[in-house]
Design an enzyme around this catalytic site. Structure first.
Site, PDB file in Angstrom:
ATOM      1  N   HIS A   1       0.844  -1.217   0.000  1.00 36.59           N
ATOM      2  CA  HIS A   1       0.000   0.000   0.000  1.00 36.59           C
ATOM      3  C   HIS A   1       0.869   1.253   0.000  1.00 36.59           C
ATOM      4  O   HIS A   1       0.467   2.298   0.527  1.00 36.59           O
ATOM      5  CB  HIS A   1      -0.963   0.028   1.192  1.00 36.59           C
ATOM      6  CG  HIS A   1      -1.730  -1.242   1.373  1.00 36.59           C
ATOM      7  ND1 HIS A   1      -2.947  -1.463   0.795  1.00 36.59           N
ATOM      8  CD2 HIS A   1      -1.413  -2.379   2.051  1.00 36.59           C
ATOM      9  CE1 HIS A   1      -3.375  -2.683   1.118  1.00 36.59           C
ATOM     10  NE2 HIS A   1      -2.446  -3.262   1.872  1.00 36.59           N
TER      11      HIS A   1
ATOM     12  N   GLU B   1      10.653   8.369 -17.203  1.00 38.83           N
ATOM     13  CA  GLU B   1       9.278   8.814 -17.460  1.00 38.83           C
ATOM     14  C   GLU B   1       8.823   8.426 -18.866  1.00 38.83           C
ATOM     15  O   GLU B   1       7.663   8.060 -19.084  1.00 38.83           O
ATOM     16  CB  GLU B   1       9.186  10.335 -17.280  1.00 38.83           C
ATOM     17  CG  GLU B   1       9.392  10.774 -15.841  1.00 38.83           C
ATOM     18  CD  GLU B   1       9.649  12.269 -15.752  1.00 38.83           C
ATOM     19  OE1 GLU B   1       8.674  13.031 -15.759  1.00 38.83           O
ATOM     20  OE2 GLU B   1      10.824  12.665 -15.694  1.00 38.83           O
TER      21      GLU B   1
ATOM     22  N   SER C   1      16.335  21.222 -16.213  1.00 40.32           N
ATOM     23  CA  SER C   1      15.178  22.048 -16.515  1.00 40.32           C
ATOM     24  C   SER C   1      15.659  23.320 -17.193  1.00 40.32           C
ATOM     25  O   SER C   1      16.713  23.853 -16.848  1.00 40.32           O
ATOM     26  CB  SER C   1      14.434  22.380 -15.225  1.00 40.32           C
ATOM     27  OG  SER C   1      13.660  23.553 -15.395  1.00 40.32           O
TER      28      SER C   1
ATOM     29  N   LYS D   1      17.092  21.352 -10.967  1.00 40.12           N
ATOM     30  CA  LYS D   1      16.398  20.111 -11.336  1.00 40.12           C
ATOM     31  C   LYS D   1      17.308  19.081 -11.989  1.00 40.12           C
ATOM     32  O   LYS D   1      18.182  19.409 -12.774  1.00 40.12           O
ATOM     33  CB  LYS D   1      15.240  20.414 -12.305  1.00 40.12           C
ATOM     34  CG  LYS D   1      14.092  21.177 -11.707  1.00 40.12           C
ATOM     35  CD  LYS D   1      13.379  20.425 -10.587  1.00 40.12           C
ATOM     36  CE  LYS D   1      12.558  19.277 -11.139  1.00 40.12           C
ATOM     37  NZ  LYS D   1      11.376  19.728 -11.862  1.00 40.12           N
TER      38      LYS D   1
END
Ligand code: ARG
Length: 462
Positions: A157, A291, A278, A284
């Protein structure tokens, strides 16, 4: 006239808007090599059945060999105004050897030919995908080796569950990918049947020795029913399904490492070479490759779904709808290949922060071990669960951990606790307390790693 394989029956040239719509050469040119391979074997089979004389058969075989050679050395040559790759090869053959080339298609239909081409293609290409899967498994095995006895929390979970070895977690992904490897093997075997001899649908009217032809082309068997062979591309769907499941697994790998390399987790660090920056936020370090792998899984599943829907309403027999098998199949193949490569590269260069994973592996997630301790001393598990639950409630309220408890405090909770409890209730002791071969016990994980390594060695030897 006679620009197309079927022009004889028509008295006008096709409308470009309709003809161009049906052209498949821009994508089925990928089957060039397999189309030529299949045709060479077909010419031999026609000769053995007494349909082609030795001279014509020889001219066809040599012509096709020259075409194959030219297409291999200059892939851009495999192009032109042809309707499909089959028309291209036949046009080139007739250009080279004249009339004999016009005898090649005797007793054969493009319906069975395209199926045989695609089967040959999958048989040849699936092993390349399997190599890429093995490379990802290798990356996980190497990381598992490096992780040694490092500990981390496992999650159910998405909440901390029990301590595990980091290597156990890494090998969990290897275990799933092994099944993907096996499923692709099964997809390859499903495709490994000869359709030639089926004709357009009813079977060919020439005494072709299909068993010999299958053996010649390396097929393990001949299809059982010519109508089924002309109607179905389920083997393509099986490939799409196996590949989609592999993408699902890669997507979960990606998700795990997107999370675990985040500032919040910090369990692993992405190599600079596996990340992007970024354009606006200088701090970043984004996990773009992961992704993209996660995103591309949706694309593969979409292709599988789309093709299943293409097939579901088709009446028995060849239908042009089936031509829609190739673009999804090729795209899924490419997608899986680049996703495997990217995943192997990213996983191979992860750095483990064992101090952070170790810290996260101790604390209240040792509660099951505390309960097991009491059970070992005679308390029924349900009662132990209750006692430890109450301890957890107290520790949470005081913002403390099991490790902070004095022996006196332990004994307040239950007088079954002895002075060995502090040594027993640690993350390292917790993993050592697991007892089954599939568990995170260090010996079990070492055995799993050794088994993975010997599997990898067998694959490398194939
Ligand atoms: N491009 C076609 C396909 O992929 C080849 C078979 C064409 N057969 C036909 N009768 N039009 O299915």
């Amino acid at each position: 006239m006679s620009q197309h394989l079927w022009s004889g029956r028509f008295d006008s040239a096709p409308d470009p808007a309709a003809f161009d719509f049906g052209v498949s050469f821009p994508f089925d040119r990928r089957l060039f090599e397999d189309d030529v391979t299949g045709s060479m074997a077909w010419a031999e089979a026609l000769h053995r059945a007494g349909i082609l004389d030795a001279k014509d058969a020889d001219a066809i075989t040599k012509g096709l060999a020259a075409i194959l050679e030219q297409g291999r050395s200059d892939p851009a040559w495999v192009s032109g105004p042809d309707e499909d790759v089959h028309s291209f090869v036949e046009r080139q053959l007739v250009a080279r050897i004249g009339d004999a080339g016009r005898r090649l298609h005797t007793g054969r239909s493009r319906n069975e030919q395209v199926s045989v081409d695609l089967r040959l293609y999958l048989r040849r290409r699936i092993p390349l995908l399997q190599k890429k899967i093995a490379a990802v498994i290798q990356a996980f095995a190497d990381q598992a080796e490096r992780a040694g006895d490092a500990l981390m929390p496992s999650y159910t979970h998405m909440r901390r569950a029990m301590p595990v070895l980091v290597s156990h977690f890494l090998l969990s992904h290897a275990a799933a990918l092994r099944r993907d490897h096996g499923r692709l093997e099964a997809a390859r075997e499903e495709a490994n049947a000869l359709t030639l001899g089926s004709g357009a649908i009813a079977g060919t009217g020439y005494a072709i020795d299909t068993q010999a032809l299958a053996a010649r082309l390396g097929f393990s068997r001949v299809v059982a029913n010519s109508m089924d062979a002309s109607s179905d591309r389920d083997f393509a769907a099986t490939f799409l399904s196996a590949a989609s499941l592999a993408m699902v697994h890669l997507s979960r790998v990606a998700e795990d490492f997107i999370l675990m390399t985040s500032e919040e987790f910090g369990f692993f660090e992405l190599a600079d070479s596996s990340a992007t920056g970024s354009s606006m936020m200088p701090q970043k370090k984004n996990p773009d490759p992961l992704e993209l792998v996660r995103g591309k899984a949706g694309r593969a599943i979409g292709h599988l779904t789309g093709f299943l829907i293409t097939m579901k309403g088709l009446p028995t027999g060849y239908n042009k709808d089936l031509q829609e098998d190739k673009e999804p199949l090729f795209d899924v193949e490419d997608t899986l290949a680049v996703s495997m490569d990217a995943t192997a590269a990213v996983v191979g260069k992860l750095t483990l922060n064992r101090e952070r994973t170790g810290r996260a592996a101790s604390g209240l997630l040792l509660a099951t071990d505390v309960a097991d301790y009491l059970v070992a001393r005679g308390m029924p598990f349900r009662q132990a669960h209750e006692v430890v639950g109450a301890m957890v409630r107290g520790l949470l309220a005081d913002q403390r951990d099991f490790e902070d408890l004095t022996l006196a405090e332990w004994r307040t909770a239950s007088d079954l606790f002895g002075d060995d409890v502090t040594a027993r209730i640690t993350a390292a002791a917790s993993v050592r307390a697991r007892q089954t071969p599939q568990s995170t016990h260090p010996d079990a994980v070492a055995a799993a790693l050794a088994e993975t390594r010997s599997w990898l060695a067998r694959q490398a030897g194939l």
